[in-house]
Scaffold this active site. Structure first.
Site, PDB file in Angstrom:
ATOM      1  CB  ALA A  80      -0.930   0.002   1.215  1.00  0.00           C
ATOM      2  CG  ASP A  81       5.500   2.892   0.198  1.00  0.00           C
ATOM      3  OD1 ASP A  81       5.698   3.378   1.319  1.00  0.00           O
ATOM      4  OD2 ASP A  81       6.067   3.314  -0.838  1.00  0.00           O
ATOM      5  CB  VAL A  82       1.895   6.808  -1.366  1.00  0.00           C
ATOM      6  CG1 VAL A  82       0.571   6.623  -0.668  1.00  0.00           C
ATOM      7  CG2 VAL A  82       2.877   7.496  -0.480  1.00  0.00           C
TER       8      VAL A  82
ATOM      9  CG  LEU B  99       5.206  -0.229  -4.537  1.00  0.00           C
ATOM     10  CD1 LEU B  99       6.499  -0.740  -5.137  1.00  0.00           C
ATOM     11  CD2 LEU B  99       4.562  -1.318  -3.678  1.00  0.00           C
TER      12      LEU B  99
END
Length: 303
Positions: A256-258, A260
């Site tokens: 869920a990393d923005v 990424l």
DNA sequence: ATCCAGGAACTGT
DNA sequence: ACAGTTCATGGA
């Protein structure tokens, strides 16, 4: 782990899939970083090992990591062993990266990245409290502000050593933070919640109910994930981040990393960010190395 | 001004 | 299980 002393310098012999200068790029991504300094191609860091504070000056000479000790402290062999093992862990040198490259070279998304950033390894945060506290600081705010918070936190509560008018910092001890109140961190512009989370984690670690050793004993990554997520303030993203950066689990995947998402958008030339479902789809080939795929994508956001 | 940033807990269904 | 809301602040 292979190393030996050459006079007053230490030489460490990393595996072939390692490029120190590539790692320096990542380490140099923020001017607000306080946990290390980079000057003229050398990496400087203050560490506390075996109860001793030691400034490390780290450089590389063709396939060898060279470590010098600007404080000139006569170091015992057990301390030297800990220095070598600290650096080994910092650069994640136990990871058999050749296995990652074998399939990444054939992966449409990763092939360009592994060619460009050949030898880059995950830059780890060997200290569990630092890894958790830093991850919590970075939740839901831009990276620049996260670095500002960390700088204030470290300079307020950490210890330092100054040599030649250069000041080096240690990350604050969890015991010290465990004794702080929410207001002490609010003054540094932490939100009430972040203050509560970080103090809670500090208390858990200093009381001994939470430690790197206890987590690693669980062996299985999923169990570690579950154990971490039971702690208030630690959700899936933070648990994955800590497994990746502190516990050396290359399968950890903060999906869920923005950062990424942003990196994938740029890498694929998309008009919008990919959805979680789309990322799950494109990452099916990354099995076992999702953490490294993530890290190389993060790397693509800096130059 | 407006949107968003290396999220997570809480609340209601 | 799942979606919506709240927290909070700075950067672009």
């Amino acid at each position: 782990m292979k190393w030996m002393m050459m006079g007053s310098s230490m030489e460490i012999y990393p595996p072939p899939e390692f490029n120190f200068k590539e790692c320096l790029v990542f380490l140099g991504r923020s001017d607000l970083e306080v946990m290390h300094q980079i000057k003229a191609g050398y990496l400087y860091k203050l560490v506390k090992l075996n109860g001793e504070r030691i400034v490390l000056k780290i450089g590389d000479t063709s396939k060898v990591i060279q470590v010098d000790f600007p404080m000139g402290t006569p170091l015992s062999s057990t301390t030297l062993e800990k220095v070598a093992s600290y650096i080994w862990e910092w650069f994640d040198l136990d990871q058999p990266l050749a296995a990652f490259y074998d399939f990444a070279r054939k992966d449409m998304i990763l092939k360009e990245l592994v060619s460009k950033y050949d030898g880059l390894r995950i830059i780890c945060l060997p200290d569990l409290f630092e890894a958790l506290a830093w991850a919590i600081m970075g939740q839901q705010i831009n990276l620049t502000f996260a670095y500002t918070l960390k700088k204030r936190f470290v300079e307020q509560f950490g210890e330092s050593v100054t040599i030649n008018r250069n000041t080096f910092w240690l990350f604050p001890d969890c015991e010290k933070i465990a004794s702080m109140g929410v207001d002490d961190l609010r003054k540094l512009q932490f939100t009430v919640r972040k203050a509560e989370y970080i103090i809670g984690v500090a208390k858990a670690i200093s009381s001994g109910v939470l430690s790197k050793e206890l987590l690693l004993q669980k062996q299985d990554g999923q169990r570690i994930q579950t154990a971490l997520m039971k702690i208030r303030g630690i959700g899936a993203w933070t648990a994955d981040y800590v497994r990746m950066k502190c516990l050396h689990d290359p399968t950890a995947f903060p999906i869920a990393d923005v950062g990424l998402h942003q990196a994938l958008k740029l890498q694929l030339g998309m008009e919008r960010k990919p959805t979680i479902g789309e990322i799950r789809e494109m990452s099916t080939n990354w099995e076992g190395w999702q953490g490294y795929a993530t890290f190389y994508l993060w790397r693509s956001l800096y130059e």
